[in-house]
Scaffold this motif. Sequence first.
Motif, PDB file in Angstrom:
ATOM      1  N   VAL A   1       4.686  20.041 -38.411  1.00 37.32           N
ATOM      2  CA  VAL A   1       4.879  18.599 -38.528  1.00 37.32           C
ATOM      3  C   VAL A   1       4.487  18.156 -39.932  1.00 37.32           C
ATOM      4  O   VAL A   1       3.909  18.928 -40.691  1.00 37.32           O
ATOM      5  CB  VAL A   1       4.045  17.820 -37.490  1.00 37.32           C
ATOM      6  CG1 VAL A   1       4.483  18.154 -36.073  1.00 37.32           C
ATOM      7  CG2 VAL A   1       2.559  18.102 -37.677  1.00 37.32           C
ATOM      8  N   GLN A   2       4.804  16.905 -40.236  1.00 31.90           N
ATOM      9  CA  GLN A   2       4.432  16.352 -41.534  1.00 31.90           C
ATOM     10  C   GLN A   2       3.143  15.551 -41.405  1.00 31.90           C
ATOM     11  O   GLN A   2       2.782  15.080 -40.314  1.00 31.90           O
ATOM     12  CB  GLN A   2       5.546  15.462 -42.061  1.00 31.90           C
ATOM     13  CG  GLN A   2       6.812  16.219 -42.402  1.00 31.90           C
ATOM     14  CD  GLN A   2       7.862  15.337 -43.056  1.00 31.90           C
ATOM     15  OE1 GLN A   2       7.851  14.127 -42.897  1.00 31.90           O
ATOM     16  NE2 GLN A   2       8.750  15.958 -43.813  1.00 31.90           N
ATOM     17  N   ALA A   3       2.466  15.396 -42.523  1.00 30.90           N
ATOM     18  CA  ALA A   3       1.250  14.600 -42.538  1.00 30.90           C
ATOM     19  C   ALA A   3       1.543  13.200 -42.008  1.00 30.90           C
ATOM     20  O   ALA A   3       2.566  12.602 -42.356  1.00 30.90           O
ATOM     21  CB  ALA A   3       0.685  14.535 -43.945  1.00 30.90           C
ATOM     22  N   GLY A   4       0.649  12.715 -41.161  1.00 27.53           N
ATOM     23  CA  GLY A   4       0.822  11.409 -40.553  1.00 27.53           C
ATOM     24  C   GLY A   4       1.498  11.445 -39.187  1.00 27.53           C
ATOM     25  O   GLY A   4       1.443  10.456 -38.447  1.00 27.53           O
ATOM     26  N   ASP A   5       2.101  12.567 -38.849  1.00 28.02           N
ATOM     27  CA  ASP A   5       2.772  12.709 -37.554  1.00 28.02           C
ATOM     28  C   ASP A   5       1.760  12.942 -36.438  1.00 28.02           C
ATOM     29  O   ASP A   5       0.561  13.137 -36.681  1.00 28.02           O
ATOM     30  CB  ASP A   5       3.759  13.875 -37.585  1.00 28.02           C
ATOM     31  CG  ASP A   5       5.011  13.541 -38.364  1.00 28.02           C
ATOM     32  OD1 ASP A   5       5.807  14.472 -38.608  1.00 28.02           O
ATOM     33  OD2 ASP A   5       5.203  12.357 -38.735  1.00 28.02           O
TER      34      ASP A   5
ATOM     35  N   SER B   1      -2.176  10.992 -36.603  1.00 29.51           N
ATOM     36  CA  SER B   1      -2.507  10.897 -38.033  1.00 29.51           C
ATOM     37  C   SER B   1      -2.904  12.260 -38.598  1.00 29.51           C
ATOM     38  O   SER B   1      -3.935  12.408 -39.259  1.00 29.51           O
ATOM     39  CB  SER B   1      -3.638   9.879 -38.244  1.00 29.51           C
ATOM     40  OG  SER B   1      -3.287   8.613 -37.753  1.00 29.51           O
ATOM     41  N   LEU B   2      -2.077  13.233 -38.322  1.00 31.50           N
ATOM     42  CA  LEU B   2      -2.401  14.602 -38.734  1.00 31.50           C
ATOM     43  C   LEU B   2      -2.456  14.728 -40.244  1.00 31.50           C
ATOM     44  O   LEU B   2      -1.712  14.075 -40.980  1.00 31.50           O
ATOM     45  CB  LEU B   2      -1.381  15.576 -38.151  1.00 31.50           C
ATOM     46  CG  LEU B   2      -1.596  15.900 -36.671  1.00 31.50           C
ATOM     47  CD1 LEU B   2      -0.341  16.479 -36.054  1.00 31.50           C
ATOM     48  CD2 LEU B   2      -2.771  16.850 -36.514  1.00 31.50           C
ATOM     49  N   LYS B   3      -3.374  15.590 -40.678  1.00 31.26           N
ATOM     50  CA  LYS B   3      -3.574  15.854 -42.099  1.00 31.26           C
ATOM     51  C   LYS B   3      -3.330  17.339 -42.379  1.00 31.26           C
ATOM     52  O   LYS B   3      -3.401  18.169 -41.466  1.00 31.26           O
ATOM     53  CB  LYS B   3      -5.010  15.498 -42.500  1.00 31.26           C
ATOM     54  CG  LYS B   3      -5.417  14.075 -42.176  1.00 31.26           C
ATOM     55  CD  LYS B   3      -6.891  13.860 -42.495  1.00 31.26           C
ATOM     56  CE  LYS B   3      -7.327  12.439 -42.160  1.00 31.26           C
ATOM     57  NZ  LYS B   3      -8.764  12.229 -42.461  1.00 31.26           N
ATOM     58  N   SER B   4      -3.090  17.668 -43.621  1.00 27.67           N
ATOM     59  CA  SER B   4      -2.844  19.070 -43.967  1.00 27.67           C
ATOM     60  C   SER B   4      -4.048  19.940 -43.604  1.00 27.67           C
ATOM     61  O   SER B   4      -3.880  21.102 -43.216  1.00 27.67           O
ATOM     62  CB  SER B   4      -2.518  19.205 -45.453  1.00 27.67           C
ATOM     63  OG  SER B   4      -3.571  18.682 -46.243  1.00 27.67           O
TER      64      SER B   4
ATOM     65  N   VAL C   1       0.598  21.506 -40.650  1.00 32.66           N
ATOM     66  CA  VAL C   1       0.856  20.144 -41.116  1.00 32.66           C
ATOM     67  C   VAL C   1       1.201  20.208 -42.595  1.00 32.66           C
ATOM     68  O   VAL C   1       0.377  20.632 -43.411  1.00 32.66           O
ATOM     69  CB  VAL C   1      -0.365  19.235 -40.896  1.00 32.66           C
ATOM     70  CG1 VAL C   1      -0.025  17.798 -41.300  1.00 32.66           C
ATOM     71  CG2 VAL C   1      -0.821  19.285 -39.447  1.00 32.66           C
ATOM     72  N   SER C   2       2.422  19.821 -42.920  1.00 29.09           N
ATOM     73  CA  SER C   2       2.844  19.847 -44.317  1.00 29.09           C
ATOM     74  C   SER C   2       2.551  18.496 -44.965  1.00 29.09           C
ATOM     75  O   SER C   2       2.719  17.447 -44.350  1.00 29.09           O
ATOM     76  CB  SER C   2       4.330  20.161 -44.409  1.00 29.09           C
ATOM     77  OG  SER C   2       5.094  19.151 -43.795  1.00 29.09           O
TER      78      SER C   2
END
Length: 121
Positions: free
Chosen positions: A12-16, A85-88, A119-120
């Motif tokens: 997923v991307q950062a913030g997802d 709010s995922l982070k790298s 997390v990208s």
Amino acid sequence: QEQLQESGGGLVQAGDSLRLSCTASGRKFSTYAMGWFRQAPGKEREFVAGISWIGGRTNYAESVQDRFTISRDNAKNMVYLQMDSLKSEDTAVYYCASKASQAMTMPPDYWGQGTQVTVSS
């Protein structure tokens, strides 16, 4: 003997957001404390979140407080980890764990095989 199987990991991307699930096979799931741990490359496995079997009391690592939510469904032998709010720096292999006690403490009694979360940024 209890077997744990995680699912729901991915890229997923950062913030997802992402939700991990863990299915437990044991008959005494409702009497086990459950938890999530993670291990990033080159780092030690660390505690992420735990939930008791009485009252569903939860506790979290400071790094995920207010972003991650652990929950359980005793009728389905399932435990979940909602990650927002995922982070790298959340990139890791995530492990489900259980312990035959009221609260999750180290070391757990059982571990799942793990699911990769990337997390990208």
